[in-house]
Enzyme design. Structure first.
Site, mmCIF file in Angstrom:
data_model
loop_
_atom_site.group_PDB
_atom_site.id
_atom_site.type_symbol
_atom_site.label_atom_id
_atom_site.label_comp_id
_atom_site.label_asym_id
_atom_site.label_seq_id
_atom_site.Cartn_x
_atom_site.Cartn_y
_atom_site.Cartn_z
ATOM 1 C CB ILE A 201 -0.898 0.034 1.281
ATOM 2 C CG1 ILE A 201 -1.829 -1.190 1.355
ATOM 3 C CG2 ILE A 201 -1.699 1.346 1.395
ATOM 4 C CD1 ILE A 201 -2.921 -1.242 0.311
ATOM 5 C CG HIS A 202 2.913 3.161 -3.105
ATOM 6 N ND1 HIS A 202 2.541 2.102 -3.880
ATOM 7 C CD2 HIS A 202 3.160 4.193 -3.950
ATOM 8 C CE1 HIS A 202 2.591 2.465 -5.153
ATOM 9 N NE2 HIS A 202 2.950 3.722 -5.226
ATOM 10 N NE ARG A 203 -1.166 4.038 -7.106
ATOM 11 C CZ ARG A 203 -0.332 4.394 -8.064
ATOM 12 N NH1 ARG A 203 -0.062 5.659 -8.267
ATOM 13 N NH2 ARG A 203 0.215 3.510 -8.841
ATOM 14 N NE ARG A 234 3.065 8.440 -0.930
ATOM 15 C CZ ARG A 234 2.726 9.734 -0.907
ATOM 16 N NH1 ARG A 234 2.012 10.217 0.075
ATOM 17 N NH2 ARG A 234 3.095 10.538 -1.877
#
Ligand code: UD1
Length: 351
Positions: A201-203, A234
């Site tokens: 998960i990084h968006r 992130r």
């Protein structure tokens, strides 16, 4: 002939590999400019080393800044660089801030641009990547479309004359990498694990919204399988900021992985849960079902046979893990020779 590739973020180092090899094989002088957008060793150096890429000729070392400041800093440095050593053509990859900076610098200076992975659209303009794609496509001179759908998007936007359907350079690399995955066990992997899920998960749309990030992690922690969470920097920094615990009993947080280890993780998994663009496609090509934590995908080809499904709020992960999936034999991403098609088109334009 002097060709320069501008790269800066992890997926671009992967896309660069087959293109660099193909340009080299054709005797074209090719220089790599690293903007420094990704700078942690496990987000950058490990790809240059692991993929046997030469060190970048230039590193602009921009680091982490706000979108405007990051892009602006790259534009300024690229203009100086291109003034001192003017390339015949600049190659740009995908949709990151490094892509946008390269597009603005080169187009303002009248330098030819080739865009690799042109024509992808999520049709969601709140994503910074969508703006980066649209701007880059509209100022480029050669648009290398990875799929028929990408080609159609470009035709719809009046860009037919510049578009060439090449196939996807990430497919080139994955096809040549599959034989290297036999018996490959990543360092952080527990070999006794026979059924597990891989998650990334990084968006910004998932990490920056506290309620959304909490929903994703409470849902991931209900899965029956152990989850290997391969954590982008992130995600780590935003989870700390929001005070959300991501390392849970059933969620094993591991560092960003080198390319082949990442593929090995996915190949052995029951499913991939992700918001990445490239990983959805890699799962499809490895025959692993995927759940995408987004409202849309710019790789709709992966949705065939439910190989990939969208779950914007991650609320129904258990249900989606049990869905019926029909393995696909259709190969929408080309035959593994995209980089050669790109090289051929560049030679035709410049000779
Ligand atoms: C960028 C791309 C995205 C791509 C992703 C792959 C844009 C707008 N987005 O998103 O399309 O899928 O790369 O990873 O360009 N950070 C580090 N170390 C690093 C790199 C980043 O700590 O080596 C941290 C910093 O806190 C930074 C944050 O990650 O502020 C986000 O990095 P950034 O490059 O701005 O965006 P990504 O989320 O990586």
């Amino acid at each position: 002939m002097n060709i320069v590739s501008v790269v800066g973020a992890r997926p671009q180092f992967i896309k660069l590999k087959p293109v660099h090899e193909s340009l080299n094989a054709s005797g074209i002088s090719h220089n790599i400019v690293h903007t420094g957008q990704h700078y942690d060793p496990n987000m950058s150096d490990v790809f240059f080393d692991g993929l046997d890429l030469p060190s970048p000729t230039y590193n602009l070392e921009v680091g982490s800044l706000s979108h405007g400041a990051q892009t602006g800093s790259m534009i300024t440095s690229l203009e100086t660089l291109f003034t001192e050593n003017r390339p015949d053509l600049v190659l740009l990859y995908g949709d990151t801030n490094s892509t946008l900076a390269g597009a603005i610098s080169a187009s303002k200076m009248g330098i030819l641009i080739g865009h690799i992975e042109a024509g992808l659209r999520s049709h969601n303009r709140s994503m910074p990547e969508e703006i980066n794609r649209i701007v880059t496509d509209h100022v480029s001179d050669l648009l290398f479309a990875p799929t028929n759908l990408a080609q159609n998007n470009l035709i719809r936007e009046g860009l037919k004359a510049k578009t060439i359907l090449t196939g996807d350079v990430m497919a080139d690399l994955i096809f040549s990498s599959i034989p290297k995955l036999v018996d490959r066990i990543p360092n952080s992997f527990d070999e006794s694990e026979n059924s597990y899920v891989v998650a990334t998960i990084h968006r910004a749309s998932n990490t920056d919204d506290k309620a959304q990030l909490e929903r994703i992690f409470s849902s991931l922690s209900t899965l029956a399988e152990k989850v290997y969470l391969i954590a982008h920097p992130r995600l780590i920094s935003m989870a700390q900021l929001h005070n959300i615990q991501i390392d849970k009993k059933t969620i094993n947080v591991v560092e960003p992985q080198p390319y082949l280890d990442m593929l090995a993780y996915i190949q052995g998994a029951k499913a991939l849960i992700t918001d990445s663009g490239g990983l959805q496609k890699e799962a499809y090509l490895l025959g692993v079902p995927c759940i995408t934590i987004r409202t849309e995908t710019e790789w709709p080809e992966t949705l065939a046979g439910n190989m990939n499904v969208l779950s914007p709020t991650a609320s129904n992960l258990n249900e989606l893990m049990e869905r019926e999936v029909i393995s696909q034999t259709i190969q929408p991403f080309g035959a593994g020779n995209a980089a050669q098609s790109i090289t051929k088109a560049i030679l035709e334009l410049l000779n």
